[in-house]
Design a protein around this motif. Sequence first.
Motif: not given
Lengths: 79, 79
Positions: A25, A30, A32, A34-39, B4, B41-48, B57, B60-61, B65-66
């Motif tokens: 990303l 892209f 901002g 800060e972290g991504v976890r995939q499950g 998520r 499942v993809i968990e994303i921490d965003l600064a936004e 955003s 678009a990801m 990509l995802l």
Amino acid sequence: MKARVQVMLKNGVLDPQGEAVRHALGSLGFDGVEGVRQGKVIEIDLAETDADAARTSVTAMCEKLLANTVIESYEIEID
Amino acid sequence: MKARVQVMLKNGVLDPQGEAVRHALGSLGFDGVEGVRQGKVIEIDLAETDADAARTSVTAMCEKLLANTVIESYEIEID
């Protein structure tokens, strides 16, 4: 009934797949992130019509097959 | 913000992973499992901090990509 199970790596367990997504990303511009976890998510169609019985059954499936409870946690939703 | 994303194969696309899980559940003695679909499942921490901007955003990801939108559909939840 339908059950949806989400299996994620526990916090503290290294997640190289999520880390790879985070890097990708960033490379795509892209900012901002800060972290991504995939499950994984598993949707199960059950013949069972009682919600409590369905939850009990899906919990047993998670413990026996769907999740590795040493390193993964799971959440069950029943619709 | 946290986002998520659930990515599932579209209906009609063969899901061998889900099929393998269904067989394994049958072998373990879980009756009444009519179908299994497996996705990610993809968990994303965003600064936004704005929910609408975060959703734009993350959409678009997903497109870039995802998810492979030819065979996969995605759902986004923003917390």
